[in-house]
Design a protein around this motif. Structure first.
Motif, PDB file in Angstrom:
ATOM      1  N   GLY A 256      11.934  -2.108 -17.196  1.00 52.45           N
ATOM      2  CA  GLY A 256      11.225  -2.799 -16.071  1.00 52.45           C
ATOM      3  C   GLY A 256      10.416  -4.055 -16.241  1.00 52.45           C
ATOM      4  N   LYS A 257      10.359  -4.659 -15.340  1.00 54.25           N
ATOM      5  CA  LYS A 257       9.421  -6.053 -15.567  1.00 54.25           C
ATOM      6  C   LYS A 257       8.032  -5.434 -15.138  1.00 54.25           C
ATOM      7  CE  LYS A 257       8.345 -10.329 -12.982  1.00 54.25           C
ATOM      8  NZ  LYS A 257       8.709 -11.586 -12.075  1.00 54.25           N
ATOM      9  N   GLY A 258       6.997  -5.699 -15.823  1.00 49.50           N
ATOM     10  CA  GLY A 258       5.537  -5.213 -15.619  1.00 49.50           C
ATOM     11  C   GLY A 258       4.666  -6.356 -15.689  1.00 49.50           C
ATOM     12  N   PHE A 261      -0.061  -9.201 -13.227  1.00 48.73           N
ATOM     13  CA  PHE A 261      -0.489 -10.301 -12.095  1.00 48.73           C
ATOM     14  C   PHE A 261       0.344 -11.479 -12.427  1.00 48.73           C
ATOM     15  CE2 PHE A 261      -2.897 -13.595  -9.845  1.00 48.73           C
ATOM     16  CZ  PHE A 261      -2.865 -12.935  -8.693  1.00 48.73           C
ATOM     17  N   ASP A 262       1.016 -11.952 -11.397  1.00 48.51           N
ATOM     18  CA  ASP A 262       1.683 -13.525 -11.722  1.00 48.51           C
ATOM     19  C   ASP A 262       1.171 -14.416 -10.783  1.00 48.51           C
ATOM     20  OD1 ASP A 262       3.518 -15.394 -12.198  1.00 48.51           O
ATOM     21  OD2 ASP A 262       5.103 -14.475 -10.988  1.00 48.51           O
ATOM     22  N   SER A 263       0.254 -15.181 -11.681  1.00 43.48           N
ATOM     23  CA  SER A 263      -0.548 -16.374 -11.039  1.00 43.48           C
ATOM     24  C   SER A 263       0.542 -17.528 -10.984  1.00 43.48           C
ATOM     25  CB  SER A 263      -1.714 -16.720 -11.761  1.00 43.48           C
ATOM     26  OG  SER A 263      -1.475 -17.208 -12.872  1.00 43.48           O
ATOM     27  N   LEU A 268       1.290 -23.216 -11.470  1.00 39.34           N
ATOM     28  CA  LEU A 268       0.372 -22.475 -10.733  1.00 39.34           C
ATOM     29  C   LEU A 268       1.124 -22.096  -9.366  1.00 39.34           C
ATOM     30  CD1 LEU A 268      -2.411 -20.818 -10.987  1.00 39.34           C
ATOM     31  CD2 LEU A 268      -3.129 -22.802  -9.779  1.00 39.34           C
ATOM     32  N   LYS A 269       0.968 -20.890  -8.867  1.00 46.25           N
ATOM     33  CA  LYS A 269       1.363 -20.519  -7.526  1.00 46.25           C
ATOM     34  C   LYS A 269       0.521 -21.091  -6.346  1.00 46.25           C
ATOM     35  CE  LYS A 269       4.045 -16.382  -8.163  1.00 46.25           C
ATOM     36  NZ  LYS A 269       5.349 -16.879  -7.699  1.00 46.25           N
ATOM     37  N   PRO A 270       0.865 -21.490  -5.180  1.00 50.62           N
ATOM     38  CA  PRO A 270      -0.007 -21.787  -4.219  1.00 50.62           C
ATOM     39  C   PRO A 270      -0.949 -20.465  -3.716  1.00 50.62           C
ATOM     40  CG  PRO A 270       2.181 -21.863  -3.468  1.00 50.62           C
ATOM     41  CD  PRO A 270       2.310 -21.375  -4.979  1.00 50.62           C
ATOM     42  N   TYR A 279       1.983  -6.703  -7.544  1.00 45.04           N
ATOM     43  CA  TYR A 279       2.940  -5.824  -7.296  1.00 45.04           C
ATOM     44  C   TYR A 279       4.141  -6.444  -8.328  1.00 45.04           C
ATOM     45  CZ  TYR A 279       5.346  -7.911  -3.133  1.00 45.04           C
ATOM     46  OH  TYR A 279       5.926  -8.879  -2.239  1.00 45.04           O
ATOM     47  N   ASP A 280       3.784  -7.403  -8.942  1.00 41.76           N
ATOM     48  CA  ASP A 280       5.089  -7.975  -9.729  1.00 41.76           C
ATOM     49  C   ASP A 280       5.236  -7.167 -10.983  1.00 41.76           C
ATOM     50  OD1 ASP A 280       6.781 -10.071  -9.918  1.00 41.76           O
ATOM     51  OD2 ASP A 280       5.646 -11.171 -11.296  1.00 41.76           O
ATOM     52  N   MET A 281       4.571  -6.078 -11.212  1.00 43.32           N
ATOM     53  CA  MET A 281       5.034  -4.940 -11.957  1.00 43.32           C
ATOM     54  C   MET A 281       5.686  -3.803 -11.348  1.00 43.32           C
ATOM     55  SD  MET A 281       2.637  -3.357 -10.462  1.00 43.32           S
ATOM     56  CE  MET A 281       2.770  -1.785 -11.603  1.00 43.32           C
ATOM     57  N   THR A 338       6.501 -21.902 -16.049  1.00 39.22           N
ATOM     58  CA  THR A 338       5.945 -20.767 -16.472  1.00 39.22           C
ATOM     59  C   THR A 338       5.907 -19.749 -15.598  1.00 39.22           C
ATOM     60  OG1 THR A 338       3.582 -21.342 -15.571  1.00 39.22           O
ATOM     61  CG2 THR A 338       4.435 -22.299 -18.077  1.00 39.22           C
ATOM     62  N   ASP A 339       6.113 -20.120 -14.321  1.00 41.67           N
ATOM     63  CA  ASP A 339       6.377 -19.108 -13.170  1.00 41.67           C
ATOM     64  C   ASP A 339       7.670 -18.244 -13.220  1.00 41.67           C
ATOM     65  OD1 ASP A 339       5.457 -17.580 -11.079  1.00 41.67           O
ATOM     66  OD2 ASP A 339       5.767 -19.429  -9.433  1.00 41.67           O
ATOM     67  N   ALA A 340       8.799 -18.818 -14.054  1.00 43.95           N
ATOM     68  CA  ALA A 340       9.749 -17.978 -14.252  1.00 43.95           C
ATOM     69  C   ALA A 340       9.404 -17.074 -15.351  1.00 43.95           C
ATOM     70  CB  ALA A 340      10.947 -18.784 -14.283  1.00 43.95           C
ATOM     71  N   GLU A 341       8.781 -16.334 -15.007  1.00 43.74           N
ATOM     72  CA  GLU A 341       8.144 -15.336 -16.478  1.00 43.74           C
ATOM     73  C   GLU A 341       8.839 -14.275 -16.484  1.00 43.74           C
ATOM     74  OE1 GLU A 341       6.885 -15.377 -13.549  1.00 43.74           O
ATOM     75  OE2 GLU A 341       6.519 -13.160 -13.286  1.00 43.74           O
ATOM     76  N   GLY A 342       9.204 -13.600 -15.369  1.00 37.19           N
ATOM     77  CA  GLY A 342       9.838 -12.203 -15.467  1.00 37.19           C
ATOM     78  C   GLY A 342      11.003 -12.131 -16.451  1.00 37.19           C
ATOM     79  N   THR A 367      10.893  -7.310 -10.018  1.00 38.21           N
ATOM     80  CA  THR A 367      10.638  -8.246  -8.642  1.00 38.21           C
ATOM     81  C   THR A 367      10.840  -9.876  -9.209  1.00 38.21           C
ATOM     82  OG1 THR A 367       8.389  -7.959  -9.464  1.00 38.21           O
ATOM     83  CG2 THR A 367       8.935  -6.698  -7.602  1.00 38.21           C
ATOM     84  N   LEU A 368      12.077 -10.077  -9.318  1.00 35.75           N
ATOM     85  CA  LEU A 368      12.417 -11.342 -10.252  1.00 35.75           C
ATOM     86  C   LEU A 368      12.480 -12.622  -9.381  1.00 35.75           C
ATOM     87  CD1 LEU A 368      12.905 -11.612 -13.358  1.00 35.75           C
ATOM     88  CD2 LEU A 368      15.331 -12.169 -12.683  1.00 35.75           C
ATOM     89  N   THR A 369      13.084 -12.597  -8.382  1.00 35.26           N
ATOM     90  CA  THR A 369      13.087 -14.052  -7.415  1.00 35.26           C
ATOM     91  C   THR A 369      12.437 -14.032  -6.068  1.00 35.26           C
ATOM     92  OG1 THR A 369      15.358 -13.898  -7.069  1.00 35.26           O
ATOM     93  CG2 THR A 369      14.801 -14.907  -9.279  1.00 35.26           C
ATOM     94  N   GLY A 370      12.056 -15.051  -5.519  1.00 38.96           N
ATOM     95  CA  GLY A 370      11.711 -15.165  -4.084  1.00 38.96           C
ATOM     96  C   GLY A 370      13.003 -15.375  -3.554  1.00 38.96           C
ATOM     97  N   ALA A 371      13.952 -16.061  -4.300  1.00 37.72           N
ATOM     98  CA  ALA A 371      15.279 -16.341  -3.771  1.00 37.72           C
ATOM     99  C   ALA A 371      16.065 -15.204  -3.219  1.00 37.72           C
ATOM    100  CB  ALA A 371      16.280 -17.128  -4.832  1.00 37.72           C
TER     101      ALA A 371
HETATM  102  N1  BES Z   1       7.435 -12.818  -9.161  1.00 34.09           N
HETATM  103  C1  BES Z   1       8.044 -13.888  -8.748  1.00 34.09           C
HETATM  104  C2  BES Z   1       8.958 -13.478  -7.563  1.00 34.09           C
HETATM  105  C3  BES Z   1       8.528 -13.036  -6.558  1.00 34.09           C
HETATM  106  C4  BES Z   1       8.581 -13.548  -5.285  1.00 34.09           C
HETATM  107  C5  BES Z   1       8.265 -11.659  -6.488  1.00 34.09           C
HETATM  108  C6  BES Z   1       8.176 -13.040  -4.073  1.00 34.09           C
HETATM  109  C7  BES Z   1       7.778 -10.919  -5.345  1.00 34.09           C
HETATM  110  C8  BES Z   1       7.831 -11.697  -4.020  1.00 34.09           C
HETATM  111  C9  BES Z   1       8.529 -14.631 -10.085  1.00 34.09           C
HETATM  112  O1  BES Z   1       8.016 -14.494 -11.124  1.00 34.09           O
HETATM  113  C10 BES Z   1       8.723 -15.879  -9.618  1.00 34.09           C
HETATM  114  O2  BES Z   1       7.659 -16.534  -9.499  1.00 34.09           O
HETATM  115  N2  BES Z   1       9.847 -16.696  -9.530  1.00 34.09           N
HETATM  116  C11 BES Z   1      10.090 -17.881  -8.941  1.00 34.09           C
HETATM  117  C12 BES Z   1      10.970 -18.544  -9.996  1.00 34.09           C
HETATM  118  C13 BES Z   1      11.243 -20.035  -9.989  1.00 34.09           C
HETATM  119  C14 BES Z   1      10.168 -20.631 -10.786  1.00 34.09           C
HETATM  120  C15 BES Z   1      12.664 -20.289 -10.630  1.00 34.09           C
HETATM  121  C16 BES Z   1      10.392 -18.064  -7.707  1.00 34.09           C
HETATM  122  O3  BES Z   1      11.163 -17.162  -7.080  1.00 34.09           O
HETATM  123  O4  BES Z   1       9.976 -18.854  -7.088  1.00 34.09           O
END
Ligand code: BES
Ligand code: MN
Ligand code: ZN
Length: 493
Positions: A256-258, A261-263, A268-270, A279-281, A338-342, A367-371
């Motif tokens: 599991g990806k734990g 917190f994924d900033s 940096l995320k918006p 909940y990224d864990m 650095t946001d593709a950390e999982g 919780t790997l990708t927004g896509a």
């Molecule tokens: N934890 C996020 C993915 C995510 C998005 C989980 C929405 C739950 C709800 C992941 O670590 C992430 O940031 N992925 C990026 C990857 C991109 C930088 C290639 C994303 O999906 O934007």
């Protein structure tokens, strides 16, 4: 606090739920009551919109002031476990109006089904739907909180119902543990706290090891360490083993990806919705909840659960975009974002798992990708699998428990998009689309050909709307699915 479930023989109760099939037919328990009440139920039915549609309901009062709630059972021909669980879920919601916080349910003698089985699944549904996280309310009055405390199921053979319910209640316990750790805010649910909760499974017979940063450095798990290096919270890799099978049997492995917190780190995320990243864990949460369930019900199978626990933060010590790390596998990774950390966390966790345990198969949850949310929304998780038989088993288990998967491709053609100019692989793709697939292809490079599946649960780990078996919030999606996957395919009977 959790809803109490009891089973007993039919008796008089202050708030009573009775079933009605779609189009107004009564099962025999309801028929008996209708006779006792001199046709009150059939008259009420005639004079209302209520027609017994699944989860529809109608309140009726007897002359003595007893409340009777008619509950829709859906079509007579549709009766099955999943349906009963949904009806059970609606019971939790409907009975929350009862004055004393207790309610009784007399739904049995359904078409061609055994009463104990029906009662047990109604109870599971009611229990799953009743779960709430109300730890941090200090000012709300009791009636502003979920107030149903106990449901009694009235059934001809309470002992048989109790027996059928027992293993199901263990599944609910695992789901609740997952929902709890996923819901706790990131200032509470740090890697250390989550590791401690995983360690608490020792009391249920799970063997637990916690590797800290010193251990990870010694191993060379630099992919996971890189993600955590900007945080002042120590990264951990936790290994849980349940040995309920034969000694010589290779284990099943769940990873599991734990990310507590994924900033986003320096990428940096918006600000908007960043709070969701507590909940990224969830992937790790599911693995921990699953191990709990398997241990509680003493599953006859060998299973290892491995979770990579880190916090992804920006700081003076944070990983920079462009850094190159040597992962545990020896493969070098260019960290372009650095946001593709999982995937970096899982790269080391997957490699560690296959290398140490030589598992029969590996399933990771993340919780790997927004896509994947763009592609599948909030109804199905993405399934990626290197093995068709494994994909089929997981899909079928998902259908059995209403946790649906949708298979996505893993063609080699996608793989070249993560080749790097400076290292063996890079953590984001050069191509514009298919972000969930290239993420999965990245993981695949660290599976070393063990039959492997990846569940991208980014869209299903948390629900913004009420679901039949889950209030708004953390869903625990994956615990029931994998419990069923294990029970249906790998346990000695
Ligand atoms: N934890 C996020 C993915 C995510 C998005 C989980 C929405 C739950 C709800 C992941 O670590 C992430 O940031 N992925 C990026 C990857 C991109 C930088 C290639 C994303 O999906 O934007
Ligand atoms: Mn991220
Ligand atoms: Zn993430």
């Amino acid at each position: 606090m959790s809803l109490k479930i009891a089973f007993q023989k039919p008796s008089t109760q202050t708030t009573l739920c009775l079933g009605v099939y779609e189009e107004g037919h009564f099962p025999s328990a309801t028929q008996t009551w209708d006779k006792t009440l001199k046709g009150l139920l059939s008259t009420s039915l005639k004079n209302s919109k209520f027609k017994g549609k699944l989860c529809q309901y109608l309140s009726v009062f007897t002359a003595e002031g007893q409340r009777i709630i008619l509950v829709g059972l859906g079509k007579k021909t549709d009766q099955n476990e999943k349906q009963w669980q949904k009806i059970g879920g609606s019971l939790s919601f409907i009975l929350d109006v009862s004055a004393n916080g207790e309610g009784a349910v007399e739904i049995h003698s359904l078409e061609k089904s055994d009463d104990a089985h029906v009662a047990a699944h109604l109870a599971l549904g009611a229990l799953l739907k009743s779960w709430r996280f109300e730890t941090y309310f200090t000012k709300k009055k009791p009636d502003e909180l979920f107030s149903l405390k106990k449901i009694t199921f009235l059934t001809p053979d309470p002992d048989a119902a109790e027996k059928a319910f027992k293993p199901l209640s263990k599944v609910a316990e695992g789901v609740f543990l997952t929902r709890t750790v996923v819901t706790e805010p990131a200032n509470v649910m740090t890697p250390a706290t989550l590791a401690k909760i995983a360690s608490s499974l020792e009391k249920d017979g799970v063997k637990v090891e916690v590797l800290d940063e010193k251990d990870l450095k010694k191993l060379g798990a630099n992919a996971i360490l890189g993600v955590g290096q900007g945080s002042d919270k120590e990264s951990k890799l936790v290994i849980m083993r349940w040995e309920g099978g034969k000694k010589k049997d290779d284990p099943l492995a769940f990873v599991g990806k734990g990310v507590t917190f994924d900033s986003g780190g320096l990428s940096l995320k918006p600000a908007s919705n960043m709070e969701d990243m507590k909940y990224d864990m969830a992937g790790a949460g599911v693995v921990i909840g699953l191990m709990k369930t398997l241990a509680l019900r003493k599953a006859k199978v060998n299973v290892v659960g491995v979770v990579g626990l880190v916090e992804n933060m920006p700081s003076g010590t944070a990983q920079r975009p462009g850094d190159v790390v040597t992962s545990l596998s020896g493969q070098t990774i260019a960290v372009l974002n650095t946001d593709a950390e999982g995937r970096l966390v899982l790269a080391d966790a997957l490699w560690y798992t296959q290398n140490r345990f030589k598992p029969k198969l590996m399933v990771d949850l993340a919780t790997l990708t927004g896509a994947i949310v763009v592609g599948l929304g909030f109804e199905r998780a993405g399934l990626f699998a290197s093995d068709d038989a494994l994909a089929k088993k997981l899909t079928a288990a998902g259908e059995d428990v209403s946790e649906l998967l949708w298979r996505m491709p893993l063609d080699d053609a996608y793989d070249k998009d993560i080749n790097s100019d400076i290292a063996d692989v890079q953590n984001i793709s050069n191509a514009r689309g298919g972000g969930s697939i290239t993420a999965a292809k990245f993981l695949q490079r660290f599976t070393n050909k063990v039959p492997w599946a990846h569940l991208d649960i980014a869209g299903v780990a948390w629900t913004e709307k009420e679901l039949p078996l889950c209030a708004k919030g953390a869903s625990g999606f994956g615990v029931r699915l994998l419990d069923r996957f294990v029970a249906a395919n790998y346990e000695e009977k």
